[in-house]
Design an enzyme around this catalytic site. Sequence first.
Site, mmCIF file in Angstrom:
data_model
loop_
_atom_site.group_PDB
_atom_site.id
_atom_site.type_symbol
_atom_site.label_atom_id
_atom_site.label_comp_id
_atom_site.label_asym_id
_atom_site.label_seq_id
_atom_site.Cartn_x
_atom_site.Cartn_y
_atom_site.Cartn_z
ATOM 1 C CD GLN A 44 -2.964 -0.981 0.043
ATOM 2 O OE1 GLN A 44 -3.182 0.102 -0.484
ATOM 3 N NE2 GLN A 44 -3.562 -2.098 -0.346
ATOM 4 C CG PHE A 71 -6.763 -10.001 -6.532
ATOM 5 C CD1 PHE A 71 -6.102 -10.196 -7.741
ATOM 6 C CD2 PHE A 71 -8.153 -10.140 -6.510
ATOM 7 C CE1 PHE A 71 -6.806 -10.514 -8.898
ATOM 8 C CE2 PHE A 71 -8.863 -10.454 -7.654
ATOM 9 C CZ PHE A 71 -8.178 -10.648 -8.851
ATOM 10 C CG ASP A 140 -6.491 -4.636 -2.398
ATOM 11 O OD1 ASP A 140 -6.888 -3.777 -3.210
ATOM 12 O OD2 ASP A 140 -5.457 -4.511 -1.713
ATOM 13 C CB CYS A 166 -6.073 1.450 -6.385
ATOM 14 S SG CYS A 166 -5.658 0.273 -7.682
#
Length: 209
Positions: A44, A71, A140, A166
Site C-alpha cells: 500500500q 489478490f 483487493d 484503487c
Amino acid sequence: LAAAAGETGLARLSWEGETVSAPATPALVFGQARVVPPPGAFLQATREGEAALLAAARDAVGNAGRIADLFAGLGTFALPLAERAEVVAYEGEAGMVGSLLAGWRGTGGRLKRVEAETRDLFRKALIAGELKGFEAVVIDPPRAGAAAQSEALAGSAVPRIAAISCNPETFARDARTLVDGGYRLDWVRPVDQFRGSSHVELAAAFVRP
C-alpha cells in the site's frame, strides 16, 4: 550499485527482480506477523492509508470466522484478520505467497490458521462452489478490477464482501455485477493515500440481505 546501497543504508537493492545487495533484512509488520517481501512486491502507498483500509476491511467482514482473501499480496489483510478468523489467501505471485506463509509461521501460533494458494484469479477465478463455507471475502484487485471474480462472487452465497479498490471506475463496474447478483452495497469509504495525484483508494462493504 552494491557500494551505493551500502553508502545510503539501504536494506536491500534489487534490479529487475535480482538482489544486488542485501546488507540487512527488509521486514514489514502486518498485525503480529513479520514479513520479508520478495523484490518488487506490492505494498500500500502509505502507512496511514493501509491502516484505514484494514480498519474498513475489519468492519466489513464483521465477526466472520472463515475468510477468503483474494489478490492477497503479502498478507496486508490476511495476517491481521487471522487474529480473529481462519483465512485462506489467494495470490498470483508465488514469491508473495511464500512470504505470507513464512510470516504466519513466524508468529508461533499467535494467529489462527492461515492457508495460501498461488492462483491467477484473472484466468481462474474462484467459482461459487469453491467459495462455499466462507463467511466473508476480502478482495483487493489491481487497477484492472476483477470482472471474472466479481461474476463468480455474484453467483455465490458468501454473506459479506470487503472490497478494496484503487480505481473507482473498475470498482463501479464490479459493484454493479455484485448488486445485480443480489448483494447490497452497505457503505463506501474513500481513502486519499495517493499523495500529489488525482487517484483515490476506496473500501466498501457488500452484504447479502
